[in-house]
Design a protein around this motif. Structure first.
Motif, PDB file in Angstrom:
ATOM      1  N   UNK A  12       0.749  -1.246   0.000  1.00 48.67           N
ATOM      2  CA  UNK A  12       0.000   0.000   0.000  1.00 48.67           C
ATOM      3  C   UNK A  12       0.775   1.288   0.000  1.00 48.67           C
ATOM      4  N   UNK A  13       2.118   1.250   0.161  1.00 51.41           N
ATOM      5  CA  UNK A  13       2.834   2.530   0.171  1.00 51.41           C
ATOM      6  C   UNK A  13       3.062   3.081  -1.236  1.00 51.41           C
ATOM      7  N   UNK A  14       2.994   2.238  -2.254  1.00 50.44           N
ATOM      8  CA  UNK A  14       3.135   2.732  -3.632  1.00 50.44           C
ATOM      9  C   UNK A  14       1.735   3.076  -4.145  1.00 50.44           C
ATOM     10  N   UNK A  15       1.442   4.370  -4.154  1.00 53.78           N
ATOM     11  CA  UNK A  15       0.140   4.867  -4.600  1.00 53.78           C
ATOM     12  C   UNK A  15       0.371   6.035  -5.555  1.00 53.78           C
ATOM     13  N   UNK A  16       0.436   5.773  -6.859  1.00 54.44           N
ATOM     14  CA  UNK A  16       0.686   6.852  -7.818  1.00 54.44           C
ATOM     15  C   UNK A  16      -0.341   7.971  -7.684  1.00 54.44           C
ATOM     16  N   UNK A  17       0.141   9.200  -7.735  1.00 52.56           N
ATOM     17  CA  UNK A  17      -0.738  10.369  -7.676  1.00 52.56           C
ATOM     18  C   UNK A  17      -1.061  10.792  -9.102  1.00 52.56           C
ATOM     19  N   UNK A  18      -2.299  10.592  -9.507  1.00 55.40           N
ATOM     20  CA  UNK A  18      -2.729  10.945 -10.858  1.00 55.40           C
ATOM     21  C   UNK A  18      -3.253  12.372 -10.855  1.00 55.40           C
ATOM     22  N   UNK A  19      -2.731  13.178 -11.773  1.00 54.05           N
ATOM     23  CA  UNK A  19      -3.174  14.561 -11.889  1.00 54.05           C
ATOM     24  C   UNK A  19      -4.242  14.707 -12.953  1.00 54.05           C
ATOM     25  N   UNK A  20      -4.020  15.593 -13.900  1.00 45.16           N
ATOM     26  CA  UNK A  20      -4.993  15.839 -14.959  1.00 45.16           C
ATOM     27  C   UNK A  20      -5.120  14.630 -15.887  1.00 45.16           C
ATOM     28  N   UNK A  21      -6.363  14.342 -16.289  1.00 43.57           N
ATOM     29  CA  UNK A  21      -6.636  13.255 -17.221  1.00 43.57           C
ATOM     30  C   UNK A  21      -7.251  13.833 -18.492  1.00 43.57           C
ATOM     31  N   UNK A  22      -6.798  13.331 -19.634  1.00 41.44           N
ATOM     32  CA  UNK A  22      -7.256  13.824 -20.927  1.00 41.44           C
ATOM     33  C   UNK A  22      -7.690  12.651 -21.795  1.00 41.44           C
ATOM     34  N   UNK A  23      -8.770  12.807 -22.578  1.00 42.74           N
ATOM     35  CA  UNK A  23      -9.089  11.756 -23.550  1.00 42.74           C
ATOM     36  C   UNK A  23      -8.039  11.760 -24.655  1.00 42.74           C
ATOM     37  N   UNK A  24      -7.971  10.666 -25.400  1.00 40.67           N
ATOM     38  CA  UNK A  24      -6.929  10.505 -26.420  1.00 40.67           C
ATOM     39  C   UNK A  24      -6.905  11.658 -27.421  1.00 40.67           C
ATOM     40  N   UNK A  25      -8.082  12.185 -27.774  1.00 42.94           N
ATOM     41  CA  UNK A  25      -8.110  13.260 -28.776  1.00 42.94           C
ATOM     42  C   UNK A  25      -7.625  14.597 -28.232  1.00 42.94           C
ATOM     43  N   UNK A  26      -7.308  14.663 -26.941  1.00 36.59           N
ATOM     44  CA  UNK A  26      -6.764  15.884 -26.342  1.00 36.59           C
ATOM     45  C   UNK A  26      -5.279  15.730 -25.996  1.00 36.59           C
ATOM     46  N   UNK A  27      -4.595  14.839 -26.707  1.00 35.18           N
ATOM     47  CA  UNK A  27      -3.169  14.604 -26.440  1.00 35.18           C
ATOM     48  C   UNK A  27      -2.352  15.874 -26.620  1.00 35.18           C
ATOM     49  N   UNK A  28      -2.694  16.685 -27.617  1.00 40.87           N
ATOM     50  CA  UNK A  28      -1.956  17.928 -27.855  1.00 40.87           C
ATOM     51  C   UNK A  28      -2.072  18.858 -26.649  1.00 40.87           C
ATOM     52  N   UNK A  29      -3.268  18.944 -26.059  1.00 40.10           N
ATOM     53  CA  UNK A  29      -3.450  19.783 -24.875  1.00 40.10           C
ATOM     54  C   UNK A  29      -2.633  19.257 -23.709  1.00 40.10           C
TER      55      UNK A  29
END
Length: 293
Positions: free
Chosen positions: A257-274
């Motif tokens: 349980x100590x390895x818990x990645x912190x996920x920030x902003x999520x984008x759909x595939x078509x927003x890869x440029x953003x």
């Protein structure tokens, strides 16, 4: 049998984020010997991918190409000789053959690892390069020992959060820097004992300044007097044995349980440029940026 089609990002020229174009008629690749076909659910976005896309990185892929290396998803099929995983397994990767900004990708068996049910796919996509790089820096190159102090510059990004969690698991005293109050809190919530704002004037009066996206001047006499070391880290040069050691340690972290990645902003595939724009231009990192399929 007709070829299966998928959506994927295709880069046909080097340049700004706008060269990341979504194609809906890409052929789903087929796994060969010791290869795995993965149905991608999420793919991490790493800063190095923006340098490669811009054409400014030392390594330039052959055009056209699909970016991305850190994916998480489900094994669709496996090629001949694959024994580590099977169809239906939840997995994450540390490297792939056909690009991760896609609905399906091919990875070599030795770059595919099982993802515990305790982590979701966006978290799985935040493990690969960040955690393996942090482990290589702290253990294989830094030879860190419990009780030592580590300063993590940029502790709120993907590698930074990984380094904070790993450092605490390794028994280190952890100082972290970030560019925003939110980033400082993220570092503190993921293992840092103290956090500093590296955008504030005079913060170096409290801690030693390290790390840079630009050049840095070093006086060799100071390095000699302090018996200091300056060590570069490139995950690409890790041996298979070092990768297995790292994977075993990280898997323990996932299980306990100590390895818990912190996920920030999520984008759909078509927003890869953003996503590519934001990972470089944002005022401060706040966890791992992830593309979702």
């Amino acid at each position: 049998m007709a070829a299966r089609m998928m959506r994927a990002i295709s880069v046909t020229e080097f340049g700004g984020p706008s060269v990341l174009r979504l194609c809906s008629d890409m052929i789903v690749p087929q796994p060969r010997h010791k290869q795995v076909l993965i149905r991608v659910h999420a793919c991490g976005v790493n800063p190095v991918e923006t340098y490669i896309r811009a054409g400014t990185y030392a390594r330039k892929p052959t055009l056209p190409y699909t970016p991305g290396t850190d994916v998480a998803g489900v094994v669709e099929t496996v090629g001949e000789g694959v024994t580590a995983v099977k169809a239906g397994d939840r997995v994450f990767t540390t490297g792939i053959e056909s690009g991760g900004y896609a609905e399906y990708t091919i990875a070599a068996e030795d770059c595919v690892y099982k993802l515990p049910d305790t982590l979701d796919f966006t978290q799985g996509a935040a493990i690969g390069i960040p955690y393996f790089t942090a482990y290589r820096a702290l253990v294989h190159k830094g030879h860190s020992k419990p009780g030592e102090t580590v300063l993590i510059h940029g502790a709120s990004g993907g590698v930074g959060v990984a380094a904070c969690q790993l450092s605490r698991a390794l028994g280190l005293r952890v100082f972290g820097t970030a560019g925003t109050p939110g980033g400082m809190n993220l570092a503190l919530n993921n293992g840092a004992h103290m956090a500093f704002n590296h955008r504030e004037d005079g913060y170096t009066d409290k801690i030693m300044a390290v790390g840079s996206r630009g050049q840095i001047e070093i006086n060799p006499r100071d390095v000699m007097a302090k018996e200091s070391s300056v060590i570069g880290v490139v995950l690409f040069f890790a041996t298979p044995e070092e990768k297995r050691e790292c994977a075993a340690f990280l898997y323990t972290g996932m299980e306990t349980g100590w390895l818990r990645p912190a996920v920030g902003s999520q984008y759909p595939l078509d927003k890869a440029a953003q996503a590519h724009h934001d990972i470089i231009e944002s005022p401060g990192a706040a966890g791992k940026i992830v593309l979702t399929m």
